[in-house]
Design a protein around this motif. Structure first.
Motif, PDB file in Angstrom:
ATOM      1  N   GLU A  14       0.831  -1.209   0.000  1.00 37.19           N
ATOM      2  CA  GLU A  14       0.000   0.000   0.000  1.00 37.19           C
ATOM      3  C   GLU A  14       0.856   1.246   0.000  1.00 37.19           C
ATOM      4  O   GLU A  14       0.511   2.256  -0.629  1.00 37.19           O
ATOM      5  N   LYS A  15       1.993   1.186   0.678  1.00 38.11           N
ATOM      6  CA  LYS A  15       2.841   2.376   0.848  1.00 38.11           C
ATOM      7  C   LYS A  15       3.397   2.916  -0.456  1.00 38.11           C
ATOM      8  O   LYS A  15       3.844   4.056  -0.511  1.00 38.11           O
ATOM      9  N   GLY A  16       3.371   2.095  -1.519  1.00 32.75           N
ATOM     10  CA  GLY A  16       3.887   2.540  -2.810  1.00 32.75           C
ATOM     11  C   GLY A  16       2.903   3.395  -3.594  1.00 32.75           C
ATOM     12  O   GLY A  16       3.263   3.987  -4.602  1.00 32.75           O
ATOM     13  N   TYR A  17       1.642   3.438  -3.157  1.00 32.45           N
ATOM     14  CA  TYR A  17       0.573   4.213  -3.824  1.00 32.45           C
ATOM     15  C   TYR A  17       0.393   3.798  -5.273  1.00 32.45           C
ATOM     16  O   TYR A  17      -0.057   4.586  -6.098  1.00 32.45           O
ATOM     17  N   ASP A  18       0.761   2.581  -5.599  1.00 36.01           N
ATOM     18  CA  ASP A  18       0.645   2.049  -6.954  1.00 36.01           C
ATOM     19  C   ASP A  18      -0.576   1.123  -6.947  1.00 36.01           C
ATOM     20  O   ASP A  18      -0.520   0.023  -6.403  1.00 36.01           O
ATOM     21  N   ARG A  19      -1.699   1.595  -7.549  1.00 32.19           N
ATOM     22  CA  ARG A  19      -2.979   0.919  -7.331  1.00 32.19           C
ATOM     23  C   ARG A  19      -3.532   0.068  -8.469  1.00 32.19           C
ATOM     24  O   ARG A  19      -4.646  -0.455  -8.319  1.00 32.19           O
ATOM     25  N   PRO A  20      -2.848  -0.097  -9.587  1.00 25.42           N
ATOM     26  CA  PRO A  20      -3.422  -0.904 -10.666  1.00 25.42           C
ATOM     27  C   PRO A  20      -3.759  -2.333 -10.221  1.00 25.42           C
ATOM     28  O   PRO A  20      -3.116  -2.887  -9.310  1.00 25.42           O
ATOM     29  N   VAL A  21      -4.749  -2.935 -10.891  1.00 30.59           N
ATOM     30  CA  VAL A  21      -5.185  -4.280 -10.542  1.00 30.59           C
ATOM     31  C   VAL A  21      -4.010  -5.258 -10.597  1.00 30.59           C
ATOM     32  O   VAL A  21      -3.862  -6.111  -9.719  1.00 30.59           O
ATOM     33  N   GLY A  22      -3.138  -5.115 -11.625  1.00 28.90           N
ATOM     34  CA  GLY A  22      -1.998  -6.021 -11.757  1.00 28.90           C
ATOM     35  C   GLY A  22      -1.051  -5.937 -10.570  1.00 28.90           C
ATOM     36  O   GLY A  22      -0.515  -6.956 -10.114  1.00 28.90           O
TER      37      GLY A  22
END
Ligand code: SF4
Length: 64
Positions: free
Chosen positions: A48-56
């Motif tokens: 979560e901490k990466g703020y990278d939210r794509p489904v993949g």
């Protein structure tokens, strides 16, 4: 039904600062769905901490 924002905020694990949707789960889900993403609060804590939210990214994070 009234929004349970205060209760939701106590449970939400999204750490992205300054988001107006935080605690308003219907808006959070709609926003990320529209963008082909998964809400931050569903990611494992470290991912979560990466703020990278794509489904993949989500699938990789939970497949670990
Ligand atoms: S997951 Fe996205 S929309 Fe939801 S509270 Fe976090 S930053 Fe805001």
């Amino acid at each position: 039904m009234e929004c349970r924002k205060d209760e939701n905020l106590r449970e939400c694990t999204c750490t992205y600062p300054g988001c107006s949707r935080k605690g308003v789960c219907c808006e959070c889900i709609a926003h990320h769905r529209k963008n082909g993403e998964i809400p931050g609060g569903l990611f494992p804590l470290e991912a979560e901490k990466g703020y990278d939210r794509p489904v993949g990214t989500f699938i990789k994070a939970v497949s670990g």
